[in-house]
Design a protein around this motif. Structure first.
Motif, PDB file in Angstrom:
ATOM      1  N   THR A 114       0.844  -1.190   0.000  1.00 37.40           N
ATOM      2  CA  THR A 114       0.000   0.000   0.000  1.00 37.40           C
ATOM      3  C   THR A 114       0.884   1.246   0.000  1.00 37.40           C
ATOM      4  O   THR A 114       1.927   1.282   0.659  1.00 37.40           O
ATOM      5  N   ILE A 115       0.440   2.249  -0.737  1.00 37.03           N
ATOM      6  CA  ILE A 115       1.203   3.495  -0.852  1.00 37.03           C
ATOM      7  C   ILE A 115       0.305   4.652  -0.445  1.00 37.03           C
ATOM      8  O   ILE A 115      -0.791   4.806  -0.990  1.00 37.03           O
ATOM      9  N   ASN A 116       0.750   5.432   0.518  1.00 39.70           N
ATOM     10  CA  ASN A 116       0.031   6.623   0.966  1.00 39.70           C
ATOM     11  C   ASN A 116       0.800   7.857   0.516  1.00 39.70           C
ATOM     12  O   ASN A 116       2.010   7.945   0.742  1.00 39.70           O
ATOM     13  N   ARG A 167       1.243  12.055   0.654  1.00 40.61           N
ATOM     14  CA  ARG A 167       0.956  13.274   1.419  1.00 40.61           C
ATOM     15  C   ARG A 167       1.640  14.439   0.725  1.00 40.61           C
ATOM     16  O   ARG A 167       2.805  14.342   0.347  1.00 40.61           O
ATOM     17  N   ASN A 172       1.857  10.945  -8.745  1.00 45.11           N
ATOM     18  CA  ASN A 172       1.447   9.723  -8.039  1.00 45.11           C
ATOM     19  C   ASN A 172       1.710   8.493  -8.898  1.00 45.11           C
ATOM     20  O   ASN A 172       2.268   7.502  -8.421  1.00 45.11           O
ATOM     21  N   GLY A 178       4.384  -1.545   3.032  1.00 46.08           N
ATOM     22  CA  GLY A 178       3.762  -0.304   2.600  1.00 46.08           C
ATOM     23  C   GLY A 178       4.766   0.819   2.496  1.00 46.08           C
ATOM     24  O   GLY A 178       5.932   0.677   2.892  1.00 46.08           O
ATOM     25  N   THR A 211       5.003   5.331   2.706  1.00 47.89           N
ATOM     26  CA  THR A 211       4.428   6.659   2.874  1.00 47.89           C
ATOM     27  C   THR A 211       5.323   7.635   2.134  1.00 47.89           C
ATOM     28  O   THR A 211       6.520   7.715   2.405  1.00 47.89           O
ATOM     29  N   ARG A 265       5.956  11.559   0.969  1.00 48.78           N
ATOM     30  CA  ARG A 265       5.632  12.961   1.256  1.00 48.78           C
ATOM     31  C   ARG A 265       6.353  13.854   0.257  1.00 48.78           C
ATOM     32  O   ARG A 265       7.563  13.733   0.067  1.00 48.78           O
ATOM     33  N   GLU A 271       9.074   6.656   3.323  1.00 47.98           N
ATOM     34  CA  GLU A 271       9.282   5.762   4.462  1.00 47.98           C
ATOM     35  C   GLU A 271       8.676   4.411   4.103  1.00 47.98           C
ATOM     36  O   GLU A 271       7.499   4.334   3.741  1.00 47.98           O
ATOM     37  N   SER A 297       7.615   0.531   5.085  1.00 47.77           N
ATOM     38  CA  SER A 297       7.268  -0.379   6.178  1.00 47.77           C
ATOM     39  C   SER A 297       7.625  -1.796   5.759  1.00 47.77           C
ATOM     40  O   SER A 297       7.279  -2.233   4.671  1.00 47.77           O
ATOM     41  N   ARG A 341      11.725   0.500  10.223  1.00 46.34           N
ATOM     42  CA  ARG A 341      11.342   1.106   8.957  1.00 46.34           C
ATOM     43  C   ARG A 341      12.552   1.738   8.286  1.00 46.34           C
ATOM     44  O   ARG A 341      13.510   2.125   8.951  1.00 46.34           O
TER      45      ARG A 341
END
Length: 99
Positions: free
Chosen positions: A2-4, A6, A17, A36, A38, A40, A57, A59, A64
């Motif tokens: 999963t990729i978030n 911000r 993205n 995953g 994150t 930014r 970052e 996971s 991490r």
């Protein structure tokens, strides 16, 4: 994986993205233990030459992994950050091989 995403002081970009997801999917295929990420994107207005910052970052089992880069363009910053993360992942994979 999963990729978030911000965005800090930056407009959201679907093309950025997609570019980042493509690069991270290559890492995910090579290192199956990734859980995953994150990502930014920041803009530093005080920096006159560069100022486009990408922090990623990852996971995974254990601590991490984190990398950041400050470049003139976000695409270059993404490539540089992922390159730094790949070096860290190679070291981590060696640790997994010994167990």
């Amino acid at each position: 994986m999963t990729i978030n995403f911000r965005y800090v002081n930056v407009d959201i970009s679907e093309t950025l993205n997609a570019f980042t997801e493509e690069k991270l999917s290559k890492l995910s295929n090579r290192y199956e233990f990734l859980i995953g990420a994150t990502v930014r994107f920041k803009h530093d207005e005080n920096s006159h030459s560069k100022g486009k910052i990408c922090d990623i970052e990852l996971s995974l089992p254990g601590p991490r992994l984190f990398a950041t880069s400050d470049e003139a363009k976000y695409e270059v910053a993404v490539r540089e950050t992922i390159s730094d993360l790949e070096k860290q992942l190679k070291k981590r994979k060696e640790v997994y091989k010994t167990h």
